[in-house]
Design a protein around this motif. Sequence first.
Motif, short mmCIF file in Angstrom:
data_model
loop_
_atom_site.label_atom_id
_atom_site.label_comp_id
_atom_site.label_asym_id
_atom_site.label_seq_id
_atom_site.Cartn_x
_atom_site.Cartn_y
_atom_site.Cartn_z
N TYR A 1 -1.24 -3.33 -4.49
CA TYR A 1 -0.96 -4.13 -3.64
C TYR A 1 -2.22 -5.16 -3.67
CZ TYR A 1 3.70 -2.88 -2.53
OH TYR A 1 5.08 -2.52 -2.68
N LYS A 2 -2.59 -6.08 -3.94
CA LYS A 2 -3.67 -7.07 -3.62
C LYS A 2 -3.17 -8.29 -2.89
CE LYS A 2 -5.98 -4.15 -5.87
NZ LYS A 2 -6.49 -3.09 -4.97
N ASN A 3 -2.19 -8.09 -2.31
CA ASN A 3 -1.42 -9.05 -1.32
C ASN A 3 -1.13 -8.10 -0.12
OD1 ASN A 3 -0.12 -11.09 -0.09
ND2 ASN A 3 0.03 -12.06 -2.17
N TYR A 4 -0.10 -8.74 0.71
CA TYR A 4 0.31 -8.04 1.88
C TYR A 4 1.48 -7.07 1.47
CZ TYR A 4 0.37 -8.13 7.01
OH TYR A 4 0.37 -7.78 8.39
N ASP A 5 1.20 -5.90 1.78
CA ASP A 5 2.30 -4.68 1.58
C ASP A 5 3.61 -5.17 2.13
OD1 ASP A 5 2.11 -1.25 1.73
OD2 ASP A 5 3.94 -2.47 1.43
N PRO A 6 4.58 -5.48 1.26
CA PRO A 6 5.80 -5.92 2.05
C PRO A 6 6.14 -4.95 3.02
CG PRO A 6 6.17 -5.10 -0.37
CD PRO A 6 4.57 -5.34 0.09
N ARG A 7 6.26 -3.69 3.02
CA ARG A 7 6.52 -2.92 4.00
C ARG A 7 5.80 -3.07 5.33
NH1 ARG A 7 5.03 2.11 0.43
NH2 ARG A 7 2.82 1.07 0.39
N ALA A 8 4.47 -3.31 5.03
CA ALA A 8 3.88 -3.35 6.35
C ALA A 8 4.39 -4.66 7.20
CB ALA A 8 2.27 -4.01 6.13
N LYS A 9 4.97 -5.84 6.47
CA LYS A 9 5.43 -6.88 7.08
C LYS A 9 6.76 -6.56 7.83
CE LYS A 9 4.23 -10.74 3.82
NZ LYS A 9 4.53 -11.36 2.54
N VAL A 10 7.63 -5.74 7.16
CA VAL A 10 8.79 -5.22 7.79
C VAL A 10 8.64 -4.36 8.91
CG1 VAL A 10 10.86 -3.96 7.54
CG2 VAL A 10 10.03 -5.20 5.68
N LEU B 1 -8.57 -10.31 7.88
CA LEU B 1 -8.06 -11.20 6.83
C LEU B 1 -8.90 -12.68 6.68
CD1 LEU B 1 -4.14 -10.75 7.58
CD2 LEU B 1 -5.72 -9.73 5.76
N GLU B 2 -9.83 -12.89 7.62
CA GLU B 2 -10.65 -14.08 7.51
C GLU B 2 -12.04 -13.71 6.87
OE1 GLU B 2 -8.97 -16.02 11.86
OE2 GLU B 2 -11.13 -15.07 11.68
N ASP B 3 -12.37 -12.29 6.68
CA ASP B 3 -13.71 -11.80 6.37
C ASP B 3 -13.84 -11.80 5.09
OD1 ASP B 3 -16.05 -10.08 7.87
OD2 ASP B 3 -15.85 -10.17 5.73
N GLU B 4 -14.89 -12.37 4.38
CA GLU B 4 -14.97 -12.49 3.11
C GLU B 4 -15.10 -10.89 2.43
OE1 GLU B 4 -14.92 -14.61 0.96
OE2 GLU B 4 -15.61 -13.67 -0.68
N TYR B 5 -15.80 -10.17 3.23
CA TYR B 5 -15.74 -8.62 2.71
C TYR B 5 -14.39 -8.22 2.25
CZ TYR B 5 -16.62 -3.63 2.28
OH TYR B 5 -16.54 -2.30 1.78
N PHE B 6 -13.38 -8.28 3.08
CA PHE B 6 -12.24 -7.99 2.73
C PHE B 6 -11.18 -8.82 2.09
CE2 PHE B 6 -12.35 -4.33 5.66
CZ PHE B 6 -13.31 -4.69 6.58
N VAL B 7 -11.47 -10.06 2.13
CA VAL B 7 -10.76 -11.12 1.28
C VAL B 7 -11.20 -10.92 -0.21
CG1 VAL B 7 -10.65 -13.48 0.76
CG2 VAL B 7 -10.70 -12.57 3.07
N LYS B 8 -12.35 -10.69 -0.46
CA LYS B 8 -13.00 -10.53 -1.71
C LYS B 8 -12.46 -9.48 -2.47
CE LYS B 8 -17.19 -8.94 -2.66
NZ LYS B 8 -18.75 -9.09 -3.00
N ARG B 9 -12.40 -8.29 -1.77
CA ARG B 9 -11.66 -7.01 -2.03
C ARG B 9 -10.16 -6.99 -2.20
NH1 ARG B 9 -16.81 -6.37 -0.24
NH2 ARG B 9 -18.07 -5.03 -1.45
N LYS B 10 -9.52 -8.04 -1.55
CA LYS B 10 -8.15 -8.20 -1.53
C LYS B 10 -7.73 -7.07 -0.77
CE LYS B 10 -7.40 -10.84 -5.99
NZ LYS B 10 -6.57 -11.11 -6.92
N LEU B 11 -8.31 -6.88 0.53
CA LEU B 11 -7.70 -5.53 1.38
C LEU B 11 -6.64 -6.25 2.34
CD1 LEU B 11 -11.10 -3.90 1.50
CD2 LEU B 11 -9.29 -3.27 -0.02
N TYR B 12 -5.55 -5.59 2.34
CA TYR B 12 -4.63 -6.27 3.09
C TYR B 12 -4.03 -5.24 4.11
CZ TYR B 12 -4.72 -10.93 0.89
OH TYR B 12 -5.18 -12.08 0.32
N PRO B 13 -3.28 -5.02 5.04
CA PRO B 13 -2.56 -4.18 5.82
C PRO B 13 -1.64 -3.41 4.74
CG PRO B 13 -2.55 -6.07 7.12
CD PRO B 13 -3.17 -6.43 5.96
N ASN B 14 -1.57 -2.06 4.72
CA ASN B 14 -0.76 -1.45 3.80
C ASN B 14 0.28 -0.91 4.86
OD1 ASN B 14 -1.57 1.28 4.67
ND2 ASN B 14 -3.44 0.90 3.27
N VAL B 15 1.28 -0.14 4.21
CA VAL B 15 2.42 0.52 4.94
C VAL B 15 2.04 1.36 6.00
CG1 VAL B 15 2.31 2.60 3.45
CG2 VAL B 15 4.83 1.64 4.83
N ASP B 16 0.59 2.20 6.06
CA ASP B 16 0.27 2.63 7.13
C ASP B 16 -0.48 2.29 8.12
OD1 ASP B 16 -0.37 4.76 4.36
OD2 ASP B 16 1.06 5.47 6.01
#
Length: 428
Positions: A309-318, A347-362
């Motif tokens: 996932y280089k986007n929001y994990d759909p499971r994390a949304k649910v 989600l606003e910080d360049e470090y995480f945005v550049k590395r496409k780090l989003y919340p995952n299922v955990d």
Amino acid sequence: MPDTLTIIDNRTGKQYELSIANDTIKAMDLRQIKVNENDFGLMTYDPAFMNTASCKSMITFIDGEKGILRYRGYPIEHLAEKSNYLETAYLILYGELPNKPQYEEWVHNITYHTLIHENIKKLMDGFHYDAHPMGMLISTVAALSTFYNDAKEIHNPESRKKQTYRLIGKMPTIAAFAFRHSVGRPYVYPDNALSYTANLMSMLWKMTETQFQAHPALVKALDVLFILHADHEQNCSANAMRSIGSSHVDPYAAIAGAAAALYGPLHGGANEAVLRMLDEIGTKDNVPSFIKGVKSGSGRLMGFGHRVYKNYDPRAKVIKQLADEVFEVTGRNPKLDIALELERIALEDEYFVKRKLYPNVDFYSGLIYQAMGFPVEMFPVLFSIPRTAGWIAQWEEMLLDSDQKIARPRQVYLGSGMRDYVVMSKRK
Ligand code: SDX
């Protein structure tokens, strides 16, 4: 244009045509590329299989860029809303949603395989009083292989089906016994009048009442969490299941290995690591300094990031939506505020945005488990229970795939060349 790849080996000037199928080339087609006739031929070097398909599969589809997850083509959001865990497990294993007779037979067979041999209790009593429940689960599942010798008949579909009933039926019982052992309470036997998740809650929480009455909203929430955790294509533990299973060992030994892979904090152990991280942060005000530490390399933002996932994990949304329903019953987990602030800043910080780090299922699942009363040590165990269906499905697909054989990767050897033995007296 043909579905081929033309390769020119500039070492020899030779040209090769490799066929392309399913957006892949066959690694074995590279072996013809040599400088000298008795060369081994080219291989690919791909540590952690970052860009290697190890198998063909029809079970789970993930689109990491779009944040899509489907089991046998059904979107996870539809299953979470409309299905239940046992029905989803059937879908993952057999490829289709069951009709009514199929579903009723499936539920009956799972329900009547929830008991475990009395000697398993003696085995579990041998663990230290504060043994981690995940360590107990892994060991006990491996021990099941000593109780069911018929499990070695892995090419017999009836035997595979029976082990499937036993594994899916007994994982909650073993998990609950592990929990009860860790808190010094008597084991609670399965109550076959209850649904799959209600029975798990009964085995976990029942005290002296005649029948445990779980809150329906919590039973539903746990069932949805189980749907979300049921499979996830070629993740680390599924790869372990396939690799161990490829030696044709019985499925109990393979599942124990898969669960061991899941135990790691980079994989299924992340939900436990998230809660420990939130405890370490302590308050919302400490979030900016914690984030600063992560960015300077002091550690990882557990529950964030994903290989696919280089986007929001759909499971994390649910799960995030589910949290509100659970907290209405259990009361809001105060750590949610820290988690939401972590997410907002990251989600606003360049470090995480550049590395496409989003919340995952955990990232959020542990907050729900904790609000439901589970200690953090139980979180990877609660991941293992539903993932058992996915592990079995991946195992069976591997066994029935004529392309597959025992998994045995190659290596790039960079060690010493041949050298003679040196007697002790002559060593430096
Ligand atoms: C699960 O594979 C699956 O499908 C697993 C799973 C399933 O259902 O089976 O989805 C379940 O395991 C979810 C993931 C749970 N793990 C965590 O939350 C642990 C924290 N996350 C990471 O350790 C990491 O994101 C992984 C392990 C999930 C993915 O690692 P990758 O794909 O190997 O990425 P990477 O380690 O190569 O990181 C790429 C970059 C690196 O920075 P640079 O070297 O480029 O400077 O991103 C950084 C990493 O340092 N990075 C993080 C980070 N994750 C990656 N930095 C801070 N916090 C993080 N969480």
